[in-house]
Design an enzyme around this catalytic site. Structure first.
Site, PDB file in Angstrom:
ATOM      1  N   ASP A  22       0.856  -1.194   0.000  1.00 39.73           N
ATOM      2  CA  ASP A  22       0.000   0.000   0.000  1.00 39.73           C
ATOM      3  C   ASP A  22       0.892   1.244   0.000  1.00 39.73           C
ATOM      4  O   ASP A  22       1.910   1.271   0.689  1.00 39.73           O
ATOM      5  CB  ASP A  22      -0.886  -0.042   1.254  1.00 39.73           C
ATOM      6  CG  ASP A  22      -1.821   1.159   1.330  1.00 39.73           C
ATOM      7  OD1 ASP A  22      -2.088   1.766   0.272  1.00 39.73           O
ATOM      8  OD2 ASP A  22      -2.278   1.468   2.445  1.00 39.73           O
ATOM      9  N   ASN A  24      -0.751   4.564   0.069  1.00 42.23           N
ATOM     10  CA  ASN A  24      -1.468   5.760   0.512  1.00 42.23           C
ATOM     11  C   ASN A  24      -2.231   5.584   1.824  1.00 42.23           C
ATOM     12  O   ASN A  24      -3.082   6.403   2.168  1.00 42.23           O
ATOM     13  CB  ASN A  24      -2.428   6.241  -0.586  1.00 42.23           C
ATOM     14  CG  ASN A  24      -3.492   5.205  -0.901  1.00 42.23           C
ATOM     15  OD1 ASN A  24      -3.505   4.127  -0.301  1.00 42.23           O
ATOM     16  ND2 ASN A  24      -4.382   5.518  -1.822  1.00 42.23           N
ATOM     17  N   ASP A  26      -4.528   3.504   2.808  1.00 46.34           N
ATOM     18  CA  ASP A  26      -5.929   3.064   2.888  1.00 46.34           C
ATOM     19  C   ASP A  26      -6.052   1.574   3.198  1.00 46.34           C
ATOM     20  O   ASP A  26      -7.156   1.027   3.215  1.00 46.34           O
ATOM     21  CB  ASP A  26      -6.701   3.425   1.610  1.00 46.34           C
ATOM     22  CG  ASP A  26      -6.199   2.665   0.387  1.00 46.34           C
ATOM     23  OD1 ASP A  26      -5.239   1.882   0.510  1.00 46.34           O
ATOM     24  OD2 ASP A  26      -6.775   2.855  -0.705  1.00 46.34           O
ATOM     25  N   ASP A  30      -1.587  -1.087  -3.963  1.00 42.11           N
ATOM     26  CA  ASP A  30      -1.902  -0.283  -5.151  1.00 42.11           C
ATOM     27  C   ASP A  30      -0.722  -0.260  -6.122  1.00 42.11           C
ATOM     28  O   ASP A  30       0.356  -0.794  -5.835  1.00 42.11           O
ATOM     29  CB  ASP A  30      -2.327   1.138  -4.738  1.00 42.11           C
ATOM     30  CG  ASP A  30      -1.356   1.755  -3.744  1.00 42.11           C
ATOM     31  OD1 ASP A  30      -0.148   1.536  -3.906  1.00 42.11           O
ATOM     32  OD2 ASP A  30      -1.799   2.437  -2.786  1.00 42.11           O
ATOM     33  N   ASP A 200      -8.602 -15.142 -17.491  1.00 40.75           N
ATOM     34  CA  ASP A 200      -9.400 -15.731 -16.415  1.00 40.75           C
ATOM     35  C   ASP A 200     -10.404 -16.740 -17.006  1.00 40.75           C
ATOM     36  O   ASP A 200     -11.034 -16.457 -18.032  1.00 40.75           O
ATOM     37  CB  ASP A 200     -10.158 -14.599 -15.699  1.00 40.75           C
ATOM     38  CG  ASP A 200     -10.788 -15.033 -14.400  1.00 40.75           C
ATOM     39  OD1 ASP A 200     -10.057 -15.486 -13.510  1.00 40.75           O
ATOM     40  OD2 ASP A 200     -12.027 -14.917 -14.280  1.00 40.75           O
ATOM     41  N   GLU A 258      -5.961 -19.570 -17.872  1.00 44.39           N
ATOM     42  CA  GLU A 258      -6.390 -20.340 -16.706  1.00 44.39           C
ATOM     43  C   GLU A 258      -7.456 -21.316 -17.193  1.00 44.39           C
ATOM     44  O   GLU A 258      -8.596 -20.920 -17.451  1.00 44.39           O
ATOM     45  CB  GLU A 258      -6.978 -19.414 -15.631  1.00 44.39           C
ATOM     46  CG  GLU A 258      -7.329 -20.177 -14.371  1.00 44.39           C
ATOM     47  CD  GLU A 258      -8.457 -19.545 -13.556  1.00 44.39           C
ATOM     48  OE1 GLU A 258      -8.479 -19.747 -12.347  1.00 44.39           O
ATOM     49  OE2 GLU A 258      -9.329 -18.876 -14.136  1.00 44.39           O
TER      50      GLU A 258
HETATM   51  C1  NOJ Z   1     -10.534 -17.334 -11.343  1.00 45.67           C
HETATM   52  C2  NOJ Z   1      -9.816 -16.342 -10.471  1.00 45.67           C
HETATM   53  O1  NOJ Z   1      -8.498 -16.795 -10.254  1.00 45.67           O
HETATM   54  C3  NOJ Z   1     -10.616 -16.239  -9.198  1.00 45.67           C
HETATM   55  O2  NOJ Z   1      -9.941 -15.514  -8.201  1.00 45.67           O
HETATM   56  C4  NOJ Z   1     -11.938 -15.606  -9.529  1.00 45.67           C
HETATM   57  O3  NOJ Z   1     -12.748 -15.559  -8.375  1.00 45.67           O
HETATM   58  C5  NOJ Z   1     -12.670 -16.406 -10.613  1.00 45.67           C
HETATM   59  N1  NOJ Z   1     -11.812 -16.787 -11.696  1.00 45.67           N
HETATM   60  C6  NOJ Z   1     -13.812 -15.592 -11.190  1.00 45.67           C
HETATM   61  O4  NOJ Z   1     -13.329 -14.549 -11.985  1.00 45.67           O
END
Ligand code: NOJ
Length: 510
Positions: A22, A24, A26, A30, A200, A258
């Site tokens: 971090d 700042n 919060d 970041d 993703d 992934e």
């Molecule tokens: C896979 C990501 O690694 C995970 O963190 C996320 O919750 C799900 N896809 C949904 O986007």
């Protein structure tokens, strides 16, 4: 050095942006925080970063619910901060890859808001709205986060699909405007200089339009091979299209997907030369500390991906799974095994991914229920613990209560006994896990040569050119061959490897 594209043998470091540094006060990490730690990352010796989503988002799934794909959430900084980070990283010879979340948006994305506000709006076609059946949802599909995968749009009586939370509606990739929008999104970031994307849930984008039933196995397995309505043939032309987009840029831009399936042939079909570059291998990540199983997995991955010319992409930890020392039994035993696994990770041919904190040997944190934030915990009424325990911010200094992570209140509580695990303390200790990672990253082989050696039960031995990697999983002492001991996972190793340790040897120079 080799003349192959950088990503084929790169060591990637995953930054969970909320929890890295971090700047700042919060309590949330970041982009300027990451920039301030580039010297650390350079010294660690990683080739590339993978940044988890930093886009504007209501943060229901901590950024995997994107409300705008072409901006930075003020929580994490600005686009100018992003540009500065990329420029500085490049100057230090570190590539920057970013997460792209194409399967679903946030329900606060303007496309979804339009879709909900007006059933005749063209943006409604971008999502999976379908009529119900027999007074209920269109079918029995379940969300990966628990409960049904459909939510009723009360105004129209239709349901929309969400494989994750209801605040993460799935896009309909059969809609051409979705495809066109993502072409532009990819170009936006490529123009800004990113070196690649982590995609993703890359296997999920198209769904079988007949919406066939899929029965969720009990308990839900870590691999999604049973999700037969995903992994549709339309993905291949899409990824060829994405490949052409990346290839139009100089500098070997790349994609890593992934794809959470066990079947390596399925994975290989996405990393053929004209599609994606890399795909994570999660079989080692879900494998027990068992030499025969790990060797079988490694063989299968290398053979199957090798048949399409793709390198393997090894992973032991990420922001979705329990930390490795804990998975490997916890305590001193788990710690030793995780250190040995580091020499396996960086000893194998291909790309390697390490998750922030893995280099510190951090164990899973037992986050108190009242502090838990993961929607998995809340949506399953606590039946599944969720992923907060591996997402706790990093300890940089030895000083409690926040160990240099923030001057405010960290978004997840940090264990108060973490001082000895901090970067500051480990940096001074040549035997620390951090020192081991630094050495392994400096000494790791960067070519494709690989050959197994016969070895006693409970061990794995393989050659990488003139380097030999030996792992004693659970045999009695393993004698080290003649040669120079280049690196060992524990101090004090000289002539034999005890169980739960690993070593790298160089031949014939003793
Ligand atoms: C896979 C990501 O690694 C995970 O963190 C996320 O919750 C799900 N896809 C949904 O986007």
């Amino acid at each position: 050095m080799t003349d192959q594209p950088w990503w084929r043998c790169a060591a990637f470091y995953q930054i969970y942006v909320r929890s890295f540094q971090d700047s700042n006060g919060d309590g949330v990490g970041d982009l300027p925080g990451i920039r301030s730690r580039l010297p650390y990352l350079q010294e660690l010796g990683v080739d590339a970063l993978w940044l988890t989503p930093f886009y504007p988002s209501p943060q229901v799934d901590h950024g995997y619910d994107v409300a705008d794909y072409v901006d930075v959430d003020p929580l994490f900084g600005t686009l100018a901060d992003f540009d500065d980070l990329v420029a500085d990283a490049h100057q230090r010879g570190i590539k920057v890859t970013i997460d792209i979340v194409p399967n679903h948006t946030s329900d606060q994305h303007p496309w979804f808001r339009n879709a909900i506000a007006d059933a005749a709006h063209p943006d409604r076609q971008r999502y999976m709205f379908r009529p119900g059946r027999n007074g209920g949802p269109p079918n029995g599909w379940t969300s990966a986060f628990g409960g049904p995968a459909w939510t009723l749009d009360e105004r129209t009586g239709e349901y929309y699909l969400h494989f994750f939370t209801r605040e993460q509606p799935d896009l309909d990739w059969h809609d051409p405007s979705v495809q066109e929008s993502f072409d532009e999104i990819l170009r936006f970031w490529l123009d800004r200089g990113v070196d690649g994307f982590r995609i993703d849930v890359a296997h999920a984008l198209f769904k079988d339009q007949d919406l066939p039933e899929m029965v969720e196995p009990e308990p839900r397995p870590p691999f999604g091979d049973w999700l037969s309505a995903l992994m549709q043939p339309e993905l291949h032309p899409l990824y060829r299209r994405w490949r052409r987009i990346a290839d139009a840029y100089a500098g070997d831009r790349m994609y890593v997907s992934e794809i959470t399936v066990e079947n390596q042939e399925t994975i290989a079909s996405y990393v053929a030369p004209d599609q994606l570059h890399l795909s994570f291998d999660f079989t080692l990540l879900h494998s027990d500390w068992d030499a025969a199983k790990m060797r079988g997995t490694i063989d299968q991955v290398l053979t199957t991906l090798g048949s399409v010319g793709a390198p393997a992409t090894w992973v032991f930890e990420n922001h979705d799974v329990t930390r490795l020392p804990t998975r490997y039994g916890g305590g001193e035993l788990g710690r030793r095994r995780a250190r040995a696994a580091a020499l396996l990770l960086f000893g194998l041919p291909g790309a390697a991914f390490a998750y922030q904190g893995q280099e510190l040997g951090l164990a899973e944190v037992d986050v108190p229920d009242e502090a838990r934030q993961d929607p998995i915990f809340h949506r399953t009424g606590g039946a599944r613990e969720g992923r907060d325990g591996c997402r706790v911010p990093l300890p940089w200094t030895s000083e409690p209560p926040t160990f240099g992570f923030t001057e405010g209140e960290p978004w997840l509580p940090m264990p108060q006994d973490w001082g000895p695990r901090s970067v500051e303390v480990q940096e001074r200790d040549p035997d620390s896990t951090l020192s081991l990672f630094r050495s392994a990253l400096r000494l790791r082989p960067r070519h494709d040569r690989f050959a197994w050696r016969e070895s006693p039960r409970g061990t794995m031995i393989f050659d990488r050119g003139d380097l030999t990697c030996l792992v004693n999983v659970d045999a009695s002492e393993l004698e080290l061959p003649d040669g120079e001991l280049v690196l060992a996972s524990e101090p004090g190793i000289t002539t034999t490897l005890p169980p739960n340790t690993a070593a790298w040897m160089r031949k014939g120079t003793a």
